[in-house]
Design an enzyme around this catalytic site. Structure first.
Site, short mmCIF file in Angstrom:
data_model
loop_
_atom_site.label_atom_id
_atom_site.label_comp_id
_atom_site.label_asym_id
_atom_site.label_seq_id
_atom_site.Cartn_x
_atom_site.Cartn_y
_atom_site.Cartn_z
N GLY A 41 0.82 -1.20 0.00
CA GLY A 41 0.00 0.00 0.00
C GLY A 41 0.85 1.25 0.00
N GLY A 46 4.42 7.49 2.99
CA GLY A 46 5.33 6.51 2.43
C GLY A 46 4.64 5.30 1.85
N ASP A 163 -5.60 7.44 14.98
CA ASP A 163 -6.12 7.08 13.65
C ASP A 163 -6.81 5.72 13.70
OD1 ASP A 163 -6.66 7.57 11.00
OD2 ASP A 163 -4.77 6.75 10.27
#
Length: 503
Positions: A41, A46, A163
């Site tokens: 991914g 990054g 997150d």
């Protein structure tokens, strides 16, 4: 295939047998150890790759493609968090897991982080595999408890995730959850002390609270995202697609999650409160509220049977942060007439079956009419629970016997463990009264038994707990019953404890 991680390489795919990229000349054996297999991914900071270690083990490599100061700081903090917090609910990162790597033709190093590859699906993929069938209250309570226990450790180390969302929670094949992607983690102390009062703004639509969008994130920001994650799992709809009350701003979700119990729905709404001060104070409070939810044994097809609710688990006496389970409770039991109790107690003695755990190397006998549930919660350490049959339809509190195995944090004598356990009992439970303390032989080893009263919510309970130590482990057997019915299965409990063997 051997993949080149040079961000400027035009043709990064290479044969597996070579050590330098055919296009740009960069090394393909990263840090003289890892060979990149494929891209997993790409995000704002990054790329993530699947790599093979020199021993053949597959792992995950995260590479920071932007060397700005903020990105490097966040990346280094992720490495620091995962190296410090050793827990089954977090990806393992070895001490040498963080390093820098230079590709050919660049004077700026790439920052790299290698971690454990979690086998399984994230919760978004998991729900998709279930044809988007909303999860049950029972599974939600089990999963929410697992994640809260993980956050308890993270928050107690002065960190928070920032997150949390379905894509950042992995589900192993055995039902254990792992919280991943700590790229947005920050130290709480730094957040508070920073002169500007702001922290980095990283948000996910539908899961990020307003204070975080404004750069004012704090630990309870994780609670908001946790609540939104479970509305997704309980409704099978993205939070951003659900309506909000125009007056209060509350998410309107209960009408499409009618399977959700009221206590659980109330807790989730509290997690999603607009102001952080209106959310649960901390993970301890959250665990206590979860512990008071009675888990029924019914769940939709495709949902893994949950572990019993924490209120019915045996009390934990570990040294460290496990006392988070203090204050566990259950709903009040319905009284049963004396005639019914006497009639039930006169039934014939049941045949005994043998339960053996090869993984934990013990065996124990139990009545064949009792329900057996094997548990898979690495935090609680309960291995198996045996639950007595209901006496009638009004029987709301079923007696149970739990076997737990706890790794000791350091070598301990039986006397030291006895002292620690008794202290935890007196500290962690409500209205505790120690009734008996006696040495006992269990599994041909010196052990100890304690009988005590406590209170689970509005229910008065009585417990008998017996333990012994062997191979730096504590083997604990707990009999839990409503106080008025403690004698009903006392003989059964004693027989089960006497049958216990350690291989």
């Amino acid at each position: 295939m051997s993949y080149c991680i040079n961000p400027n390489c035009r043709h990064p795919e290479n044969p597996q047998t070579i050590n330098f990229c055919q296009t740009c000349g960069s090394e393909l054996l990263i840090n003289a150890r890892y060979r990149v297999i494929t891209v997993l991914g790409q995000g704002g900071f990054g790329k993530t790759f699947a790599v093979r270690d020199r021993d053949g083990t597959q792992k995950v490599l995260k590479v920071l493609m932007n060397n700005d100061t903020l990105g490097v700081e966040l990346f280094q903090r992720e490495a620091n968090v995962l190296q410090r917090l050793k827990h089954p609910g977090l990806p393992t990162v070895e001490s040498e897991g963080y390093f820098t790597f230079r590709v050919k033709g660049s004077d700026k190093p790439l920052h790299c982080l290698v971690m454990e590859k979690i086998e399984g699906k994230n919760l978004q993929q998991w729900l998709e595999a279930q044809n988007y069938q909303p999860i049950s209250s029972e599974l939600a309570i089990d999963w929410l408890t697992q994640l809260t226990e993980i956050l308890n450790l993270v928050h107690n180390q002065n960190y928070f995730h920032r997150d949390i969302k379905p894509q950042n929670v992995m589900c192993r094949s055995n039902g254990k959850l792992v919280l991943i992607d700590f790229g947005a983690v920050r130290e709480v102390t730094e957040t508070i002390q920073r002169a500007t009062g702001e922290v980095t703004r990283i948000s996910s639509m539908g899961y990020t609270p307003e204070e975080q969008k404004k750069g004012k994130a704090e630990p309870r920001s994780d609670f908001f995202a946790l609540g939104r994650t479970f509305t997704y799992l309980l409704t099978a709809q993205e939070p951003r697609n659900l309506q909000e009350d125009p007056r209060s701003g509350k998410l309107i979700w209960r009408n499409v999650a009618t399977q959700t119990s009221k206590p659980l729905a109330d807790l989730i709404d509290d997690l999603m409160a607009y102001f952080p001060k209106d959310r649960p104070k901390d993970t301890q409070v959250l665990l206590q509220r979860l512990g008071k939810m009675v888990v029924k044994r019914s769940y939709p097809v495709g949902n893994r049977p949950p572990s019993p609710s924490p209120d019915r688990r045996s009390p934990r006496f570990a040294l460290g942060w496990k006392p988070a389970l203090m204050g566990l409770g259950v709903a009040g039991a319905i009284a049963i007439s004396a005639f019914a109790i006497q009639h039930f107690s006169k039934t014939q003695v049941e045949n005994l079956l043998s339960y053996q755990s090869s993984a934990h190397q013990f065996k124990i006998k139990y009545p064949e009419k009792w329900e057996k549930q094997e548990l898979q919660n690495p935090v609680i350490n309960d291995v198996v629970v045996f639950i007595a049959p209901k006496k009638n339809t009004a029987d709301a509190y079923q007696e149970q016997i739990t076997v737990s195995i706890e790794d000791l944090p350091k070598p301990m004598s039986l006397d030291e463990y006895n002292e620690s356990s008794l202290k935890q009992i007196k500290t962690n439970f409500t209205d505790v009264k120690i009734l008996e303390e006696n040495p006992k032989t269990i599994a041909n080893h010196r052990g100890y038994t304690v009988v005590f009263d406590d209170k689970d919510g509005q229910t008065n309970t009585k417990k008998m707990q017996t333990w012994t130590l062997m191979n730096n482990k504590a083997y604990v057997i707990t009999y839990t019953a409503e106080k008025s019915e403690y004698s009903e299965y006392l003989k059964t409990a004693e027989n089960m404890m006497n049958s216990f063997e350690i291989n």
